[in-house]
Design an enzyme around this catalytic site. Structure first.
Site, PDB file in Angstrom:
ATOM      1  N   GLU A 287       4.045 -94.655 -80.917  1.00 27.67           N
ATOM      2  CA  GLU A 287       4.968 -94.090 -79.935  1.00 27.67           C
ATOM      3  C   GLU A 287       6.168 -93.435 -80.622  1.00 27.67           C
ATOM      4  O   GLU A 287       6.683 -92.411 -80.168  1.00 27.67           O
ATOM      5  CB  GLU A 287       5.437 -95.182 -78.967  1.00 27.67           C
ATOM      6  CG  GLU A 287       4.324 -95.843 -78.174  1.00 27.67           C
ATOM      7  CD  GLU A 287       3.603 -94.875 -77.257  1.00 27.67           C
ATOM      8  OE1 GLU A 287       4.225 -93.890 -76.818  1.00 27.67           O
ATOM      9  OE2 GLU A 287       2.408 -95.095 -76.969  1.00 27.67           O
ATOM     10  N   TRP A 290       4.828 -90.211 -81.751  1.00 18.09           N
ATOM     11  CA  TRP A 290       4.702 -89.253 -80.643  1.00 18.09           C
ATOM     12  C   TRP A 290       6.051 -88.574 -80.391  1.00 18.09           C
ATOM     13  O   TRP A 290       6.109 -87.372 -80.132  1.00 18.09           O
ATOM     14  CB  TRP A 290       4.210 -89.954 -79.372  1.00 18.09           C
ATOM     15  CG  TRP A 290       4.280 -89.074 -78.163  1.00 18.09           C
ATOM     16  CD1 TRP A 290       5.218 -89.115 -77.179  1.00 18.09           C
ATOM     17  CD2 TRP A 290       3.414 -87.965 -77.827  1.00 18.09           C
ATOM     18  NE1 TRP A 290       4.999 -88.128 -76.249  1.00 18.09           N
ATOM     19  CE2 TRP A 290       3.894 -87.414 -76.614  1.00 18.09           C
ATOM     20  CE3 TRP A 290       2.289 -87.412 -78.425  1.00 18.09           C
ATOM     21  CZ2 TRP A 290       3.279 -86.322 -76.001  1.00 18.09           C
ATOM     22  CZ3 TRP A 290       1.677 -86.324 -77.805  1.00 18.09           C
ATOM     23  CH2 TRP A 290       2.169 -85.787 -76.608  1.00 18.09           C
ATOM     24  N   TRP A 318       0.902 -72.551 -58.300  1.00 21.09           N
ATOM     25  CA  TRP A 318       1.683 -73.639 -57.737  1.00 21.09           C
ATOM     26  C   TRP A 318       2.023 -73.343 -56.273  1.00 21.09           C
ATOM     27  O   TRP A 318       2.051 -72.177 -55.855  1.00 21.09           O
ATOM     28  CB  TRP A 318       2.976 -73.832 -58.526  1.00 21.09           C
ATOM     29  CG  TRP A 318       2.794 -74.128 -59.987  1.00 21.09           C
ATOM     30  CD1 TRP A 318       3.088 -73.314 -61.033  1.00 21.09           C
ATOM     31  CD2 TRP A 318       2.276 -75.338 -60.553  1.00 21.09           C
ATOM     32  NE1 TRP A 318       2.787 -73.929 -62.226  1.00 21.09           N
ATOM     33  CE2 TRP A 318       2.279 -75.177 -61.968  1.00 21.09           C
ATOM     34  CE3 TRP A 318       1.805 -76.535 -60.016  1.00 21.09           C
ATOM     35  CZ2 TRP A 318       1.846 -76.159 -62.838  1.00 21.09           C
ATOM     36  CZ3 TRP A 318       1.371 -77.526 -60.895  1.00 21.09           C
ATOM     37  CH2 TRP A 318       1.386 -77.340 -62.280  1.00 21.09           C
ATOM     38  N   ASN A 353       6.444 -96.146 -68.876  1.00 19.30           N
ATOM     39  CA  ASN A 353       5.754 -94.958 -69.367  1.00 19.30           C
ATOM     40  C   ASN A 353       4.413 -94.717 -68.674  1.00 19.30           C
ATOM     41  O   ASN A 353       4.062 -93.580 -68.352  1.00 19.30           O
ATOM     42  CB  ASN A 353       5.542 -95.058 -70.882  1.00 19.30           C
ATOM     43  CG  ASN A 353       4.990 -93.772 -71.464  1.00 19.30           C
ATOM     44  OD1 ASN A 353       5.611 -92.722 -71.325  1.00 19.30           O
ATOM     45  ND2 ASN A 353       3.828 -93.832 -72.088  1.00 19.30           N
ATOM     46  N   TRP A 371       5.462 -78.249 -62.735  1.00 15.02           N
ATOM     47  CA  TRP A 371       5.896 -79.336 -63.622  1.00 15.02           C
ATOM     48  C   TRP A 371       7.371 -79.215 -63.987  1.00 15.02           C
ATOM     49  O   TRP A 371       8.041 -80.220 -64.227  1.00 15.02           O
ATOM     50  CB  TRP A 371       5.027 -79.404 -64.884  1.00 15.02           C
ATOM     51  CG  TRP A 371       5.058 -78.197 -65.775  1.00 15.02           C
ATOM     52  CD1 TRP A 371       4.182 -77.162 -65.791  1.00 15.02           C
ATOM     53  CD2 TRP A 371       6.008 -77.910 -66.821  1.00 15.02           C
ATOM     54  NE1 TRP A 371       4.522 -76.243 -66.750  1.00 15.02           N
ATOM     55  CE2 TRP A 371       5.633 -76.676 -67.403  1.00 15.02           C
ATOM     56  CE3 TRP A 371       7.121 -78.579 -67.312  1.00 15.02           C
ATOM     57  CZ2 TRP A 371       6.350 -76.098 -68.454  1.00 15.02           C
ATOM     58  CZ3 TRP A 371       7.836 -77.988 -68.357  1.00 15.02           C
ATOM     59  CH2 TRP A 371       7.454 -76.776 -68.917  1.00 15.02           C
ATOM     60  N   TRP A 394       5.662 -83.692 -69.780  1.00 15.94           N
ATOM     61  CA  TRP A 394       5.289 -82.957 -68.565  1.00 15.94           C
ATOM     62  C   TRP A 394       4.217 -81.919 -68.853  1.00 15.94           C
ATOM     63  O   TRP A 394       3.293 -81.732 -68.050  1.00 15.94           O
ATOM     64  CB  TRP A 394       6.530 -82.326 -67.931  1.00 15.94           C
ATOM     65  CG  TRP A 394       7.244 -83.315 -67.070  1.00 15.94           C
ATOM     66  CD1 TRP A 394       8.309 -84.096 -67.407  1.00 15.94           C
ATOM     67  CD2 TRP A 394       6.908 -83.677 -65.730  1.00 15.94           C
ATOM     68  NE1 TRP A 394       8.654 -84.918 -66.365  1.00 15.94           N
ATOM     69  CE2 TRP A 394       7.828 -84.684 -65.318  1.00 15.94           C
ATOM     70  CE3 TRP A 394       5.932 -83.248 -64.831  1.00 15.94           C
ATOM     71  CZ2 TRP A 394       7.782 -85.265 -64.044  1.00 15.94           C
ATOM     72  CZ3 TRP A 394       5.889 -83.822 -63.560  1.00 15.94           C
ATOM     73  CH2 TRP A 394       6.798 -84.809 -63.187  1.00 15.94           C
TER      74      TRP A 394
END
Length: 498
Positions: A287, A290, A318, A353, A371, A394
């Site tokens: 993590e 990341w 969208w 998360n 998003w 996102w």
């Protein structure tokens, strides 16, 4: 020796996303190490205009207030009080350096596009006056430019990036905090933190303090507590939002109250020999990597926060709808796991998360909301709102990022709730109107028979809404939208070829 120190030029230490004394390379470089041989002027500049829409949101400003309060106390106790200045940093910093006769300005490097541009202008202004801006790696393990593929290109996929980071070896040992600092005898006047009005005027953030302790001391305590035990159960517990299985370090890392080197060292000390890929500790350190990868992508693809990295997604159809967006923001979608997450976010400035992924998926797939709208809400309400991680997350959910989940993978929010919150502990905590429903109906209250609803004291549509869109219908719309985008992209490609 003391006279020599007092006659040498002082240094400006510009605190930004490194609101700590320990393992602060900029502070160490400015002072000359533990000996604190040089006089310094620590300064924090409130410059929201430079960041524009990416200035800290409401939750971020709440955290910043208390973090600066903590840093100010620590610096004053060491002998060098923190100067608070509001204004354009590209004007404030060169003017301060000139006013105190500082030949050098030390700061931790920032990676956001707006900050990079501002730092370039400040460096040029300082150089024109015979001064220097010296930037240190303070908030990352490695500079984004240091991690390259075999062909010398930046990484676009996480797994090979993480392998490359692992191959580079562990980070250097963290630097200890200085015990004493030499401040200026007559520093320029600054502003009072209270005058910045960073705290929300309404009571929205009142519960934040029941969960969080901003500042270096709070960060150090949380890391010590996590490394003392929970890190060993992290792999098994991290996906269960109903238990306290996360480290809770993300806001402390974002604001630089603790460094990733300190986190790495603490995990390594707690689980010696296990800080290698495949070992238990690696699940948590992945993590951390990341987070590094998100900054790597932001540095090399500065458009990450604004536009899809995969060009074809620019044509995604969208269907912006203010009412649907509002229902999602307020935790009134009718899907309990999503609503629990959105209410946790509103109450505590943070969301688990796993639930972030489920909630984000519902917004961009079932509800077909852009998003960017979800990212903007997170930006305003998360205490750990981080431009690199928030944007990358996102885009991952939306399928448009450099290493994203495919858009056609549509989470079923009912099954996700039953899988990750099987006991209902999380939903019952944050959606109390459902608390008395039996487990079998907790994640699908609209299926509960009338006696079960009466027993739970629940009237649907009054106490809790039915789903704003039924799952099968939401999935169908999402896949139709994807097919429409693919068709549009193919037509565009054919037109370009012709």
């Amino acid at each position: 020796m003391g006279a020599m120190h007092s006659s040498s030029p002082p240094a400006l230490v510009w605190f930004r996303q490194d609101l700590r004394l320990a393992d602060n390379p900029a502070l160490a470089a400015a002072t000359g190490g533990l000996a604190a041989a040089r006089r310094i002027l620590p300064v924090y500049v409130l410059d929201p205009d430079a960041a524009g829409r990416w200035a800290p949101g409401g939750a971020g400003r709440w955290w910043l207030h208390y973090s600066l309060e903590s840093l100010g106390r620590s610096l004053a106790a060491c002998g060098a009080p923190l100067l608070l200045v509001r204004g354009r940093a590209e004007i404030v910093i060169p003017a301060l350096a000139d006013a105190v006769g500082a030949a050098e300005v030390f700061a931790g490097r920032l990676y956001e596009p707006w900050a990079r541009e501002r730092d370039q202008r400040i460096a040029e202004a300082l150089e024109a006056a015979g001064r220097q801006l010296r930037l240190s790696t303070s908030s990352l393990l490695r500079e984004p430019t240091q991690v390259r593929s075999g062909s010398g290109k930046p990484y676009a996929v996480y797994t090979p990036f993480a392998k490359a980071m692992a191959a580079m070896g562990g980070p250097a040992a963290p630097l200890p905090a200085p015990e004493r600092l030499q401040g200026l005898e007559a520093p320029p006047p600054g502003e009072a933190l209270a005058d910045w009005a960073l705290l929300p005027r309404r009571g929205w953030a009142d519960a934040f303090a029941t969960v969080w302790t901003p500042g270096e001391a709070g960060a150090t305590a949380r890391l010590a507590e996590f490394a003392a035990g929970p890190v060993r159960q992290y792999a098994a517990r991290r996906n269960d939002p109903g238990v306290d299985g996360s480290s809770g370090l993300s806001p402390h890392l974002h604001w630089g109250e603790i460094s990733p080197r300190q986190v790495w060292a603490a995990v390594q000390a707690a689980m010696p020999g296990e800080v290698v890929p495949g070992a238990p500790a690696w699940t948590f350190l992945s993590e951390v990597l990341w987070r590094e990868f998100s900054y790597h992508v932001l540095w090399h693809r500065p458009g990450l926060p604004e536009a899809p990295l995969r060009q074809r997604y620019a044509a995604f159809p969208w269907a912006p709808d203010a009412a649907l967006l509002r229902a999602w923001e307020r935790g009134r979608t009718g899907y309990p796991i999503v609503d629990a997450g959105m209410r946790q976010l509103w109450r505590h400035g943070w969301m688990h998360n796993r639930v972030r992924m489920i909630a984000a998926s519902l917004l961009v797939k079932h509800l077909l909301q852009p998003w960017q709208h979800g990212a903007a809400w997170f930006w305003d309400t998360l205490v750990d709102a981080d431009l690199a991680a928030n944007s990358a997350g996102w885009q991952w959910v939306a399928g448009s990022g450099s290493d994203a989940a495919p858009y056609f993978r549509v989470f079923n929010p009912i099954l996700q709730g039953e899988k990750f919150d099987p006991s209902g502990r999380y939903v019952r905590r944050f959606v109390p109107e459902l608390a008395k429903l039996p487990d079998r109906y907790l994640h699908r209250p609209w299926e509960a028979p009338e006696p079960a609803l009466r027993e739970a004291g629940l009237i649907l549509d009054r106490d809790y809404p039915r789903p704003v869109v039924e799952h099968a219908e939401g999935r169908r719309r999402a896949l139709e939208a994807l097919a429409q985008m693919v068709t549009a992209a193919e037509a565009q490609a054919e037109g370009a070829a012709a």
